[in-house]
Design a protein around this motif. Structure first.
Motif, mmCIF file in Angstrom:
data_model
loop_
_atom_site.group_PDB
_atom_site.id
_atom_site.type_symbol
_atom_site.label_atom_id
_atom_site.label_comp_id
_atom_site.label_asym_id
_atom_site.label_seq_id
_atom_site.Cartn_x
_atom_site.Cartn_y
_atom_site.Cartn_z
ATOM 1 N N ALA A 1 0.821 -1.201 0.000
ATOM 2 C CA ALA A 1 0.000 0.000 0.000
ATOM 3 C C ALA A 1 0.858 1.256 0.000
ATOM 4 O O ALA A 1 0.377 2.352 -0.256
ATOM 5 C CB ALA A 1 -0.928 0.004 1.216
ATOM 6 N N SER A 2 2.153 1.082 0.317
ATOM 7 C CA SER A 2 3.122 2.178 0.217
ATOM 8 C C SER A 2 4.488 1.571 -0.017
ATOM 9 O O SER A 2 4.757 0.435 0.369
ATOM 10 C CB SER A 2 3.122 3.044 1.483
ATOM 11 N N ASN A 3 5.372 2.314 -0.653
ATOM 12 C CA ASN A 3 6.692 1.824 -1.023
ATOM 13 C C ASN A 3 7.683 1.937 0.133
ATOM 14 O O ASN A 3 7.414 2.585 1.139
ATOM 15 C CB ASN A 3 7.212 2.606 -2.227
ATOM 16 N N GLU B 1 -1.111 6.406 -7.010
ATOM 17 C CA GLU B 1 -1.675 5.074 -7.213
ATOM 18 C C GLU B 1 -1.747 4.275 -5.909
ATOM 19 O O GLU B 1 -2.696 3.521 -5.668
ATOM 20 C CB GLU B 1 -0.909 4.297 -8.283
ATOM 21 N N LYS B 2 -0.753 4.449 -5.045
ATOM 22 C CA LYS B 2 -0.781 3.778 -3.745
ATOM 23 C C LYS B 2 -1.863 4.388 -2.847
ATOM 24 O O LYS B 2 -2.535 3.680 -2.096
ATOM 25 C CB LYS B 2 0.582 3.893 -3.058
ATOM 26 N N ARG B 3 -1.995 5.690 -2.926
ATOM 27 C CA ARG B 3 -3.021 6.372 -2.141
ATOM 28 C C ARG B 3 -4.416 5.903 -2.566
ATOM 29 O O ARG B 3 -5.267 5.599 -1.717
ATOM 30 C CB ARG B 3 -2.887 7.876 -2.310
ATOM 31 N N HIS B 4 -4.641 5.822 -3.869
ATOM 32 C CA HIS B 4 -5.949 5.397 -4.355
ATOM 33 C C HIS B 4 -6.221 3.933 -4.006
ATOM 34 O O HIS B 4 -7.360 3.573 -3.663
ATOM 35 C CB HIS B 4 -6.035 5.595 -5.867
ATOM 36 N N ARG B 5 -5.201 3.113 -4.067
ATOM 37 C CA ARG B 5 -5.381 1.706 -3.675
ATOM 38 C C ARG B 5 -5.700 1.610 -2.181
ATOM 39 O O ARG B 5 -6.549 0.794 -1.769
ATOM 40 C CB ARG B 5 -4.115 0.906 -4.004
ATOM 41 N N SER B 6 -5.060 2.457 -1.393
ATOM 42 C CA SER B 6 -5.352 2.477 0.042
ATOM 43 C C SER B 6 -6.796 2.877 0.293
ATOM 44 O O SER B 6 -7.466 2.322 1.176
ATOM 45 C CB SER B 6 -4.397 3.443 0.760
ATOM 46 N N GLU B 7 -7.300 3.821 -0.482
ATOM 47 C CA GLU B 7 -8.703 4.222 -0.364
ATOM 48 C C GLU B 7 -9.621 3.028 -0.629
ATOM 49 O O GLU B 7 -10.608 2.814 0.095
ATOM 50 C CB GLU B 7 -9.008 5.342 -1.358
ATOM 51 N N GLU B 8 -9.303 2.248 -1.649
ATOM 52 C CA GLU B 8 -10.120 1.084 -1.981
ATOM 53 C C GLU B 8 -10.117 0.071 -0.845
ATOM 54 O O GLU B 8 -11.162 -0.469 -0.463
ATOM 55 C CB GLU B 8 -9.591 0.426 -3.264
ATOM 56 N N ILE B 9 -8.920 -0.174 -0.281
ATOM 57 C CA ILE B 9 -8.802 -1.144 0.809
ATOM 58 C C ILE B 9 -9.585 -0.686 2.029
ATOM 59 O O ILE B 9 -10.323 -1.471 2.656
ATOM 60 C CB ILE B 9 -7.316 -1.354 1.165
ATOM 61 N N LEU B 10 -9.450 0.592 2.376
ATOM 62 C CA LEU B 10 -10.140 1.102 3.557
ATOM 63 C C LEU B 10 -11.652 1.129 3.344
ATOM 64 O O LEU B 10 -12.425 0.840 4.270
ATOM 65 C CB LEU B 10 -9.604 2.483 3.911
ATOM 66 N N GLU C 1 -2.091 -6.177 3.002
ATOM 67 C CA GLU C 1 -2.708 -7.037 4.009
ATOM 68 C C GLU C 1 -2.666 -6.381 5.386
ATOM 69 O O GLU C 1 -3.596 -6.534 6.189
ATOM 70 C CB GLU C 1 -1.995 -8.393 4.058
ATOM 71 N N GLU C 2 -1.585 -5.651 5.676
ATOM 72 C CA GLU C 2 -1.481 -4.964 6.957
ATOM 73 C C GLU C 2 -2.497 -3.833 7.047
ATOM 74 O O GLU C 2 -3.146 -3.639 8.084
ATOM 75 C CB GLU C 2 -0.065 -4.434 7.148
#
Length: 235
Positions: free
Chosen positions: A2-4, A176-185, A153-154
């Protein structure tokens, strides 16, 4: 992820002026810093903030930030995640992230057993964000700033309210990581907030140039975001 992973930007920044007012001591074998609400400030009962720092760990700026949490009524503990040896930028291939977990466990135990804390909010700056995520439910409410190394997963495993402050320019937590984090949350169904601060770079919440009006504003607003989040979800 979710982040590099961290990079050079994780160590670049400005040392801030001020005189820390907390106490430097040991939690077991680990360096720590404890900031206590000053006289005249209503302290949050049975509640504390566990500050999990970036790779610079316990230093001038992080101490001053812990003091600011204390000034807002929260007992705040910083624990040295690196056991006196901050993470190298070019980490060895065999670096074991699991060695950090016992340090967080020791900090939680100290707050519970020595300070009588029942509810812990976690703030994770850069590297520290990973260990806020990993230590739910001991940490029940979370806040990240420009996170690094957080696996998807974390992030999904944090089942409580979580807020994130993101920098406009951040190779570690890019769009892209920020947007993926939004989806996960969103999929997790728990309260979340992701706020993007313009004209900022990775590390701005801890190490920005306070002489720069925009950076100073963003840093102060991100801190207010964290405090407001804890005031609503932790108290």
């Amino acid at each position: 992820m979710a982040s590099n992973p961290p990079a050079k930007c994780c160590t670049v920044g400005v040392k801030h002026d001020g005189e820390p007012t907390g106490t430097t001591f040991k939690v077991g074998a680990y360096d720590a810093y404890l900031a206590t609400p000053p006289a005249g400030v209503a302290a949050a009962q049975d509640t504390a903030i566990l500050y999990l720092p970036d790779i610079i760990s316990i230093w001038q700026n992080s101490k001053l930030m812990a003091d600011q949490f204390a000034a807002n009524g929260y007992l705040c503990l910083i624990i040295d995640l690196f056991n006196g040896d901050p993470l190298a930028l070019n980490r060895p291939d065999d670096f074991d992230f699991m060695h950090v977990d016992p340090i967080v466990v020791a900090a939680v135990k100290y707050l519970r057993e020595e300070k009588g804390v029942k509810k812990i909010g976690g703030v994770g700056y850069c590297f520290g964000a990973k260990y806020v995520a990993r230590h739910y439910p001991a940490i029940s409410v979370g806040y990240f700033a420009h996170p690094s190394f957080v696996d998807e997963e974390e992030l999904a495993g944090f089942k409580g309210p979580l807020a994130i402050s993101a920098a406009e320019t951040d190779a570690i937590f890019p769009a892209e990581k920020r947007h993926r984090s939004e989806e996960i949350l969103k999929e997790g169904g728990h309260p979340y907030q992701i706020t993007l601060y313009s004209q900022t770079e990775h590390g701005f919440t801890v190490r920005c140039d306070l002489a720069n009006k925009q950076q100073k504003f963003a840093k102060e607003q991100a801190f207010l975001q964290a405090v407001t989040w804890f005031n609503h979800y932790l108290l």
